[in-house]
Enzyme design. Structure first.
Site, PDB file in Angstrom:
ATOM      1  N   HIS A  39       0.815  -1.222   0.000  1.00 11.35           N
ATOM      2  CA  HIS A  39       0.000   0.000   0.000  1.00 11.35           C
ATOM      3  C   HIS A  39       0.841   1.261   0.000  1.00 11.35           C
ATOM      4  CE1 HIS A  39      -4.408  -0.654   0.674  1.00 11.35           C
ATOM      5  NE2 HIS A  39      -3.955  -1.889   0.509  1.00 11.35           N
ATOM      6  N   GLU A 108      -6.027  -0.016  -6.144  1.00  8.18           N
ATOM      7  CA  GLU A 108      -6.940   0.773  -5.313  1.00  8.18           C
ATOM      8  C   GLU A 108      -6.544   2.237  -5.409  1.00  8.18           C
ATOM      9  OE1 GLU A 108      -7.466  -2.705  -1.945  1.00  8.18           O
ATOM     10  OE2 GLU A 108      -6.109  -1.047  -1.563  1.00  8.18           O
TER      11      GLU A 108
HETATM   12  C1  LIG Z   1     -13.395  -3.829  -8.191  1.00  8.79           C
HETATM   13  C2  LIG Z   1     -13.490  -5.289  -8.622  1.00  8.79           C
HETATM   14  O1  LIG Z   1     -12.456  -5.547  -9.539  1.00  8.79           O
HETATM   15  P1  LIG Z   1     -11.574  -6.902  -9.497  1.00  8.79           P
HETATM   16  O2  LIG Z   1     -10.606  -6.826 -10.621  1.00  8.79           O
HETATM   17  O3  LIG Z   1     -12.447  -8.103  -9.436  1.00  8.79           O
HETATM   18  O4  LIG Z   1     -10.809  -6.787  -8.119  1.00  8.79           O
HETATM   19  C3  LIG Z   1      -9.975  -5.678  -7.875  1.00  8.79           C
HETATM   20  C4  LIG Z   1      -8.978  -5.991  -6.781  1.00  8.79           C
HETATM   21  O5  LIG Z   1      -8.311  -7.168  -7.089  1.00  8.79           O
HETATM   22  C5  LIG Z   1      -7.999  -4.852  -6.639  1.00  8.79           C
HETATM   23  O6  LIG Z   1      -8.665  -3.706  -6.256  1.00  8.79           O
HETATM   24  C6  LIG Z   1      -6.847  -5.176  -5.683  1.00  8.79           C
HETATM   25  O7  LIG Z   1      -5.811  -4.330  -6.048  1.00  8.79           O
HETATM   26  C7  LIG Z   1      -7.245  -4.982  -4.207  1.00  8.79           C
HETATM   27  N1  LIG Z   1      -6.258  -5.465  -3.229  1.00  8.79           N
HETATM   28  C8  LIG Z   1      -6.383  -6.766  -2.663  1.00  8.79           C
HETATM   29  C9  LIG Z   1      -7.171  -7.751  -3.258  1.00  8.79           C
HETATM   30  C10 LIG Z   1      -7.178  -9.039  -2.729  1.00  8.79           C
HETATM   31  O8  LIG Z   1      -7.924  -9.990  -3.344  1.00  8.79           O
HETATM   32  C11 LIG Z   1      -6.443  -9.368  -1.600  1.00  8.79           C
HETATM   33  C12 LIG Z   1      -5.666  -8.392  -0.991  1.00  8.79           C
HETATM   34  C13 LIG Z   1      -5.635  -7.101  -1.513  1.00  8.79           C
HETATM   35  C14 LIG Z   1      -4.819  -6.079  -0.853  1.00  8.79           C
HETATM   36  C15 LIG Z   1      -4.331  -5.030  -1.785  1.00  8.79           C
HETATM   37  C16 LIG Z   1      -5.136  -4.710  -2.913  1.00  8.79           C
HETATM   38  N2  LIG Z   1      -4.738  -3.689  -3.734  1.00  8.79           N
HETATM   39  C17 LIG Z   1      -3.580  -3.027  -3.524  1.00  8.79           C
HETATM   40  O9  LIG Z   1      -3.231  -2.114  -4.303  1.00  8.79           O
HETATM   41  N3  LIG Z   1      -2.768  -3.355  -2.463  1.00  8.79           N
HETATM   42  C18 LIG Z   1      -3.107  -4.348  -1.598  1.00  8.79           C
HETATM   43  O10 LIG Z   1      -2.342  -4.641  -0.650  1.00  8.79           O
HETATM   44  C19 LIG Z   1     -14.852  -5.562  -9.233  1.00  8.79           C
HETATM   45  O11 LIG Z   1     -15.856  -5.415  -8.565  1.00  8.79           O
HETATM   46  N4  LIG Z   1     -14.873  -5.932 -10.481  1.00  8.79           N
HETATM   47  C20 LIG Z   1     -16.084  -6.294 -11.206  1.00  8.79           C
HETATM   48  C21 LIG Z   1     -16.425  -5.263 -12.256  1.00  8.79           C
HETATM   49  C22 LIG Z   1     -16.723  -3.959 -11.640  1.00  8.79           C
HETATM   50  C23 LIG Z   1     -16.935  -2.896 -12.714  1.00  8.79           C
HETATM   51  O12 LIG Z   1     -16.442  -2.953 -13.804  1.00  8.79           O
HETATM   52  N5  LIG Z   1     -17.694  -1.895 -12.402  1.00  8.79           N
HETATM   53  C24 LIG Z   1     -17.996  -0.842 -13.317  1.00  8.79           C
HETATM   54  C25 LIG Z   1     -19.207  -0.078 -12.873  1.00  8.79           C
HETATM   55  C26 LIG Z   1     -20.401  -0.914 -12.682  1.00  8.79           C
HETATM   56  C27 LIG Z   1     -21.491  -0.106 -12.030  1.00  8.79           C
HETATM   57  O13 LIG Z   1     -21.682   1.048 -12.371  1.00  8.79           O
HETATM   58  O14 LIG Z   1     -22.164  -0.671 -11.140  1.00  8.79           O
HETATM   59  C28 LIG Z   1     -16.894   0.211 -13.325  1.00  8.79           C
HETATM   60  O15 LIG Z   1     -16.360   0.525 -12.236  1.00  8.79           O
HETATM   61  O16 LIG Z   1     -16.638   0.772 -14.389  1.00  8.79           O
HETATM   62  C29 LIG Z   1     -15.811  -7.604 -11.947  1.00  8.79           C
HETATM   63  O17 LIG Z   1     -16.770  -8.290 -12.320  1.00  8.79           O
HETATM   64  O18 LIG Z   1     -14.615  -7.904 -12.163  1.00  8.79           O
HETATM   65  C1  LIG Z   2     -12.251  -5.270  -0.143  1.00  9.47           C
HETATM   66  C2  LIG Z   2     -10.929  -4.818   0.338  1.00  9.47           C
HETATM   67  C3  LIG Z   2      -9.817  -5.326  -0.417  1.00  9.47           C
HETATM   68  C4  LIG Z   2      -8.562  -4.647  -0.188  1.00  9.47           C
HETATM   69  C5  LIG Z   2      -7.798  -5.106   0.925  1.00  9.47           C
HETATM   70  C6  LIG Z   2      -6.608  -4.293   1.129  1.00  9.47           C
HETATM   71  O1  LIG Z   2      -6.153  -3.532   0.324  1.00  9.47           O
HETATM   72  C7  LIG Z   2      -5.975  -4.373   2.454  1.00  9.47           C
HETATM   73  C8  LIG Z   2      -4.800  -5.138   2.483  1.00  9.47           C
END
Ligand SMILES: C[C@H](OP(=O)(O)OC[C@@H](O)[C@@H](O)[C@@H](O)CN1c2cc(O)ccc2Cc2c1[nH]c(=O)[nH]c2=O)C(=O)N[C@@H](CCC(=O)N[C@@H](CCC(=O)O)C(=O)O)C(=O)O
Ligand SMILES: CCCCCC(=O)CC
Length: 330
Positions: A39, A108
Site C-alpha cells: 500500500h 486501489e
Molecule cells: C473492483 C473489482 O475488480 P476486481 O478486478 O475483481 O478486483 C480488484 C482488486 O483485485 C484490486 O482492487 C486489488 O488491487 C485490491 N487489493 C487486494 C485484493 C485481494 O484480493 C487481496 C488483498 C488485496 C490487498 C491489496 C489490494 N490492492 C492493492 O493495491 N494493495 C493491496 O495490498 C470488481 O468489482 N470488479 C467487477 C467489475 C466492476 C466494474 O467494472 N464496475 C464498473 C461499474 C459498474 C457499475 O456502475 O455498477 C466500473 O467501475 O466501471 C468484476 O466483475 O470484475
Molecule cells: C475489499 C478490500 C480489499 C482490499 C484489501 C486491502 O487492500 C488491504 C490489504
C-alpha cells in the site's frame, strides 16, 4: 488439494518491525505462508502505518528460515512499472528459492491516485493488469532481450540478468465475477478478499474455475487463496471491535469511487455494523471458534487462508494457531 494456513502481516496496521516480529512468531507456530499488503495510503487513518512492502519482504525473508512470503497484493500497473515489479520479485526468488510469490490485482485509488493523479475505470485497470502480467512473464521467462509494444507498456531489448531457477508463482486477485475469470485465465492461483462464503461458492470460485478451464488449465491444481481478517479475544464484543481497522474494506463505494484519503475511508469504516463484520470476517473467543470459522470458508472452496490478525492481543492471535492449524489441515 491440501489446505494451507498463511499469516497476513499487515504493514498498514502494524509498524514494519512489529510485523517482522509477528512473522517470525507465525513461522514458529507453524503457518505455511506470510503475506504483506502493498500500500501507499492505508485503509484507516488513526494509528495507521504504510511501509513499503518489497523493502520489508527482503528483511522478512532473511529473518525467517523456510516460510513462503508473498505480497497480498501488488498492483503492477501504475505507480509501479511491471518490468521493475518483475525484476524485484525475480531478485527475491533467486535469493530465497521456493519461498517467494507475488499476488497482483487491478489496484486501489488510495495507492495509485496520491502518486500518479490518475484513476482509470475498473475495466481499463483489469486490461492493464493482464498486459502487465504478460510483461512480467516475458521477462521472467526470457532467454533473450525482449522488445514489446503494448497498449500500456513498452519493453525495448529488456533483459533480466538476475533470475530464479523457476518462475515466481503468481496469485491473481479477483473480487468481482470478471476479475475472478481473469484470475483463472492469467494467474497461477486465485487470490480474493472480503466476500461472504455464499458469494465465494456461487460467484467467485465458479468464475475462476471457468476462466482457468477456458484457457486449458486444470483448475483443480490451482489454489483458491483468500485474505480474511480475524479477531480472537475471550470477550466476544471486544473481538468484533478489534476488526474496526478493516471495516472500510466492506464498503463497496471504496472501490467504485475515487476515494484515496485515509481519513475519508475511516469515516466510512466507522459506520459499518457488527453483523457485516461477523459475516465477512472471523470473530472468535478461542481456538474452537476459529476452527469453525475457517471451516465455514473451507466449505465454500478456499484452500489457502491468508489470515489477517486484528485481535486486541496480537500475540494471542498468533499463538492460538498452535491449537488451530492441526485441525484445519487435511
Ligand atoms: C473492483 C473489482 O475488480 P476486481 O478486478 O475483481 O478486483 C480488484 C482488486 O483485485 C484490486 O482492487 C486489488 O488491487 C485490491 N487489493 C487486494 C485484493 C485481494 O484480493 C487481496 C488483498 C488485496 C490487498 C491489496 C489490494 N490492492 C492493492 O493495491 N494493495 C493491496 O495490498 C470488481 O468489482 N470488479 C467487477 C467489475 C466492476 C466494474 O467494472 N464496475 C464498473 C461499474 C459498474 C457499475 O456502475 O455498477 C466500473 O467501475 O466501471 C468484476 O466483475 O470484475
Ligand atoms: C475489499 C478490500 C480489499 C482490499 C484489501 C486491502 O487492500 C488491504 C490489504
Amino acid at each position: 488439494m491440501e489446505t494451507k494456513v498463511g499469516y497476513f502481516a499487515s504493514l498498514e496496521q502494524y509498524k514494519p518491525r512489529d510485523a517482522l516480529e509477528q512473522t517470525i512468531r507465525a513461522e514458529n507456530v507453524g503457518f505455511d505462508s506470510v503475506w504483506a499488503d502493498d500500500h501507499f495510503h492505508p485503509w484507516y487513518h488513526t494509528n495507521a502505518q504504510s511501509a513499503q512492502a518489497w523493502a520489508w519482504m527482503g528483511a522478512a525473508l532473511e529473518a525467517t528460515k523456510k516460510v513462503f512470503i508473498s505480497t497480498c497484493i501488488t498492483c503492477p500497473i501504475m505507480r509501479y512499472n511491471p518490468a521493475i515489479v518483475a525484476q524485484t520479485f525475480a531478485t527475491l526468488r533467486q535469493m530465497y528459492p521456493g519461498r517467494v510469490g507475488i499476488a497482483v490485482g487491478a489496484g486501489e485509488a488510495m495507492n495509485e491516485v496520491p502518486v500518479t493523479g490518475e484513476w482509470p475505470s475498473v475495466p481499463e485497470r483489469q486490461d492493464m493488469t493482464v498486459e502487465a502480467i504478460g510483461v512480467m512473464r516475458q521477462l521472467w521467462g526470457g532467454q533473450e532481450p525482449v522488445t514489446f509494444k503494448g497498449k500500456y507498456y513498452t519493453l525495448d531489448k529488456a533483459f533480466l540478468y538476475t533470475k530464479p531457477d523457476d518462475e515466481v508463482p503468481l496469485y491473481f486477485s479477483g473480487m468481482g465475477p470478471k476479475g475472478a475469470r481473469l484470475a483463472g485465465k492469467y494467474g497461477d492461483h486465485l487470490m480474493t478478499v472480503a466476500a461472504d462464503p455464499s458469494v465465494l461458492k456461487n460467484v467467485t470460485i465458479p468464475n475462476f474455475v471457468k476462466g482457468a478451464a477456458d484457457s486449458g488449465k486444470d483448475p483443480s491444481k490451482m489454489e483458491r487463496a483468500m485474505l480474511i481478517w480475524y479477531s480472537v479475544d475471550p470477550d466476544y464484543e471486544k473481538a468484533i471491535e478489534g476488526l474496526r481497522f478493516w471495516a472500510g474494506c466492506l464498503v463497496p463505494a471504496m472501490f467504485k469511487y475515487k476515494v484515496y484519503d485515509s481519513k475519508e475511508v475511516e469515516v466510512h469504516a466507522n459506520l459499518v455494523g457488527h453483523d457485516m463484520m461477523k459475516e465477512n470476517y472471523m470473530v472468535a473467543t478461542d481456538a474452537e471458534d476459529l476452527i469453525k470459522e475457517i471451516e465455514r470458508f473451507k466449505a465454500a472452496g478456499i484452500t489457502h487462508f491468508c489470515l489477517g490478525n486484528s485481535s486486541p492481543d496480537v500475540n494471542l492471535g498468533i499463538d492460538v494457531f498452535k491449537d488451530v492449524i492441526p485441525h484445519v489441515k487435511d
